[in-house]
Design an enzyme around this catalytic site. Structure first.
Site, PDB file in Angstrom:
ATOM      1  N   TYR A 176       0.847  -1.205   0.000  1.00 23.61           N
ATOM      2  CA  TYR A 176       0.000   0.000   0.000  1.00 23.61           C
ATOM      3  C   TYR A 176       0.879   1.251   0.000  1.00 23.61           C
ATOM      4  O   TYR A 176       0.659   2.176  -0.794  1.00 23.61           O
ATOM      5  CB  TYR A 176      -0.911  -0.034   1.239  1.00 23.61           C
ATOM      6  CG  TYR A 176      -1.826   1.162   1.377  1.00 23.61           C
ATOM      7  CD1 TYR A 176      -2.938   1.309   0.553  1.00 23.61           C
ATOM      8  CD2 TYR A 176      -1.588   2.142   2.340  1.00 23.61           C
ATOM      9  CE1 TYR A 176      -3.784   2.414   0.675  1.00 23.61           C
ATOM     10  CE2 TYR A 176      -2.424   3.235   2.475  1.00 23.61           C
ATOM     11  CZ  TYR A 176      -3.525   3.367   1.645  1.00 23.61           C
ATOM     12  OH  TYR A 176      -4.349   4.460   1.781  1.00 23.61           O
TER      13      TYR A 176
HETATM   14  N1  LIG Z   1      -9.288   5.585   5.297  1.00 25.97           N
HETATM   15  C1  LIG Z   1      -8.089   6.064   5.502  1.00 25.97           C
HETATM   16  O1  LIG Z   1      -7.614   6.070   6.640  1.00 25.97           O
HETATM   17  C2  LIG Z   1      -7.278   6.657   4.359  1.00 25.97           C
HETATM   18  C3  LIG Z   1      -6.139   7.379   4.683  1.00 25.97           C
HETATM   19  C4  LIG Z   1      -5.401   7.947   3.657  1.00 25.97           C
HETATM   20  C5  LIG Z   1      -5.766   7.761   2.346  1.00 25.97           C
HETATM   21  N2  LIG Z   1      -6.886   7.014   2.056  1.00 25.97           N
HETATM   22  C6  LIG Z   1      -7.213   6.856   0.644  1.00 25.97           C
HETATM   23  O2  LIG Z   1      -8.502   7.366   0.413  1.00 25.97           O
HETATM   24  C7  LIG Z   1      -9.060   6.733  -0.731  1.00 25.97           C
HETATM   25  C8  LIG Z   1     -10.473   6.268  -0.401  1.00 25.97           C
HETATM   26  O3  LIG Z   1     -10.395   5.285   0.600  1.00 25.97           O
HETATM   27  P1  LIG Z   1     -11.478   5.103   1.744  1.00 25.97           P
HETATM   28  O4  LIG Z   1     -10.756   5.118   3.035  1.00 25.97           O
HETATM   29  O5  LIG Z   1     -12.628   6.000   1.547  1.00 25.97           O
HETATM   30  O6  LIG Z   1     -11.863   3.566   1.502  1.00 25.97           O
HETATM   31  P2  LIG Z   1     -13.147   2.837   0.930  1.00 25.97           P
HETATM   32  O7  LIG Z   1     -14.372   3.257   1.686  1.00 25.97           O
HETATM   33  O8  LIG Z   1     -12.776   1.405   0.909  1.00 25.97           O
HETATM   34  O9  LIG Z   1     -13.294   3.415  -0.552  1.00 25.97           O
HETATM   35  C9  LIG Z   1     -12.486   2.997  -1.595  1.00 25.97           C
HETATM   36  C10 LIG Z   1     -13.195   3.304  -2.885  1.00 25.97           C
HETATM   37  O10 LIG Z   1     -12.355   2.934  -3.971  1.00 25.97           O
HETATM   38  C11 LIG Z   1     -13.097   2.110  -4.838  1.00 25.97           C
HETATM   39  N3  LIG Z   1     -12.282   1.187  -5.618  1.00 25.97           N
HETATM   40  C12 LIG Z   1     -11.506   0.176  -5.184  1.00 25.97           C
HETATM   41  N4  LIG Z   1     -10.955  -0.465  -6.229  1.00 25.97           N
HETATM   42  C13 LIG Z   1     -11.410   0.164  -7.338  1.00 25.97           C
HETATM   43  C14 LIG Z   1     -11.227  -0.017  -8.727  1.00 25.97           C
HETATM   44  N5  LIG Z   1     -10.477  -1.008  -9.223  1.00 25.97           N
HETATM   45  N6  LIG Z   1     -11.860   0.826  -9.582  1.00 25.97           N
HETATM   46  C15 LIG Z   1     -12.631   1.812  -9.115  1.00 25.97           C
HETATM   47  N7  LIG Z   1     -12.870   2.026  -7.828  1.00 25.97           N
HETATM   48  C16 LIG Z   1     -12.260   1.207  -6.947  1.00 25.97           C
HETATM   49  C17 LIG Z   1     -14.071   1.380  -3.944  1.00 25.97           C
HETATM   50  O11 LIG Z   1     -15.106   0.847  -4.725  1.00 25.97           O
HETATM   51  P3  LIG Z   1     -15.834  -0.570  -4.370  1.00 25.97           P
HETATM   52  O12 LIG Z   1     -16.782  -0.277  -3.246  1.00 25.97           O
HETATM   53  O13 LIG Z   1     -16.505  -0.953  -5.633  1.00 25.97           O
HETATM   54  O14 LIG Z   1     -14.743  -1.521  -3.964  1.00 25.97           O
HETATM   55  C18 LIG Z   1     -14.493   2.512  -3.032  1.00 25.97           C
HETATM   56  O15 LIG Z   1     -15.443   3.322  -3.667  1.00 25.97           O
HETATM   57  C19 LIG Z   1      -8.097   5.595  -1.104  1.00 25.97           C
HETATM   58  O16 LIG Z   1      -7.284   6.002  -2.175  1.00 25.97           O
HETATM   59  C20 LIG Z   1      -7.272   5.426   0.168  1.00 25.97           C
HETATM   60  O17 LIG Z   1      -6.015   4.897  -0.102  1.00 25.97           O
HETATM   61  C21 LIG Z   1      -7.642   6.473   3.032  1.00 25.97           C
END
Ligand SMILES: NC(=O)c1ccc[n+]([C@@H]2O[C@H](COP(=O)([O-])OP(=O)(O)OC[C@H]3O[C@@H](n4cnc5c(N)ncnc54)[C@H](OP(=O)(O)O)[C@@H]3O)[C@@H](O)[C@H]2O)c1
Length: 284
Positions: free
Chosen positions: A152
């Site tokens: 990651y």
């Molecule tokens: N949560 C944290 O602590 C955190 C911290 C820093 C950065 N981030 C970043 O924030 C972003 C969003 O994450 P989140 O925390 O909101 O997690 P999340 O709720 O799991 O959301 C991830 C999103 O990405 C989509 N996705 C995954 N694989 C995909 C693909 N192949 N094509 C298109 N969409 C895809 C998922 O769709 P599906 O539902 O269809 O799988 C979901 O809509 C990510 O880039 C993550 O790395 C998160």
């Protein structure tokens, strides 16, 4: 300040940060194209939003679906361009690098890195047209790689590099590129990560299980502790809006107190000391 007539595309809007951001920008009156992978997520999102919001089906790892989404956007906006692209879609892969199937590492890059660039490339003509803005949703894992988060973190380091290169490449086209480096956020990504970690414990060969299980458990315990202090996805949505609305968007933004603290630590501490701190915190 960005005006309601602005058009924004956000990827990964089925849950977490992407969903919060899509709904937040919609409430502010912007025209939002929000991409998801499953029709049921598209329906749910549309039912929560105004009629302005258009859900798109888009898998960032599937070039044909990106082209189809581009086609839908073009059909909706005619000759106009778009003002913003929020590259948010992302997945989590972790595990001891010694035993990580290379296919899992490839898949991590396929989604978090190549997928982002594929979307950028496809929508750049529309962004150029409006001197639009690109926002990458990065992570503290993009500047600090801790044990078991290697895949990651590598993908988020890569995004940081691509954003840096792209920003200066597009300067002359007046398309801005910003990276927001986000700390812990309370979203479903963590449950997905924990499920993966549990799965991993089951497939490690005997000796490796003895060696890595305490590390895995320490990582989960640490993430759970941080879980209590994660910020709400709406806070990230607000930060993304501020980038889209700023007179002069900055190259980088830190979001969350933990992100500020970690950035300071990386800046101040020599690599050896940082390693010792990480191991001390994990008890390894
Ligand atoms: N949560 C944290 O602590 C955190 C911290 C820093 C950065 N981030 C970043 O924030 C972003 C969003 O994450 P989140 O925390 O909101 O997690 P999340 O709720 O799991 O959301 C991830 C999103 O990405 C989509 N996705 C995954 N694989 C995909 C693909 N192949 N094509 C298109 N969409 C895809 C998922 O769709 P599906 O539902 O269809 O799988 C979901 O809509 C990510 O880039 C993550 O790395 C998160």
């Amino acid at each position: 300040v960005i005006m309601p007539e602005k058009t924004i595309l956000i990827t990964g809007a089925s849950s977490g940060i992407g969903e919060a951001c899509a709904l937040y920008l919609d409430r502010l009156g912007l025209q939002v194209f929000a991409s998801v992978r499953k029709p049921c997520d598209a329906e749910r999102l549309a039912s929560q939003a105004s009629a302005r919001l258009t859900p798109l089906i888009l898998d960032v790892a599937d070039e044909a679906s990106i082209q189809a989404a581009l086609h839908t956007v073009r059909a909706a906006i005619g000759d106009a361009g778009i003002d913003g692209l929020v590259n948010n879609a992302g997945a989590f892969t972790g595990g001891p690098l010694e035993h990580l199937p290379l296919a899992a590492l490839r898949q991590q890059f396929e989604v978090n890195v190549l997928g982002q660039m594929a979307v950028v490339q496809a929508f750049l003509p529309l962004l150029r047209q409006n001197h639009g803005r690109i926002v990458f949703v990065g992570s503290t894992s993009g500047f600090l790689a801790t044990p078991l988060l290697g895949p990651y973190a590598a993908s988020k380091f890569a995004i940081r590099a691509l954003a840096d290169a792209l920003r200066n490449e597009l300067n002359g086209a007046q398309v801005s590129v910003s990276l927001i480096e986000v700390g812990k956020v309370n979203t479903p990504i963590w449950d997905k990560a924990f499920a993966l970690v549990e799965e991993m414990k089951g497939v490690l060969p005997g000796d490796a299980a003895d060696y890595y299980t305490p590390m895995i458990e320490a990582t989960v315990a640490r993430a759970n502790r941080r879980g209590q202090t994660g910020i709400e996805p709406n806070k990230v949505a607000e930060a993304i809006y501020r980038v889209l609305a700023a007179d002069h968007p900055k190259p980088k933004y830190l979001v969350g107190a933990d992100a500020h603290l970690q950035a300071l630590l990386v800046w101040l501490a020599p690599a050896g000391l940082l390693d010792r701190l990480i191991r001390w915190q994990m008890g390894i």
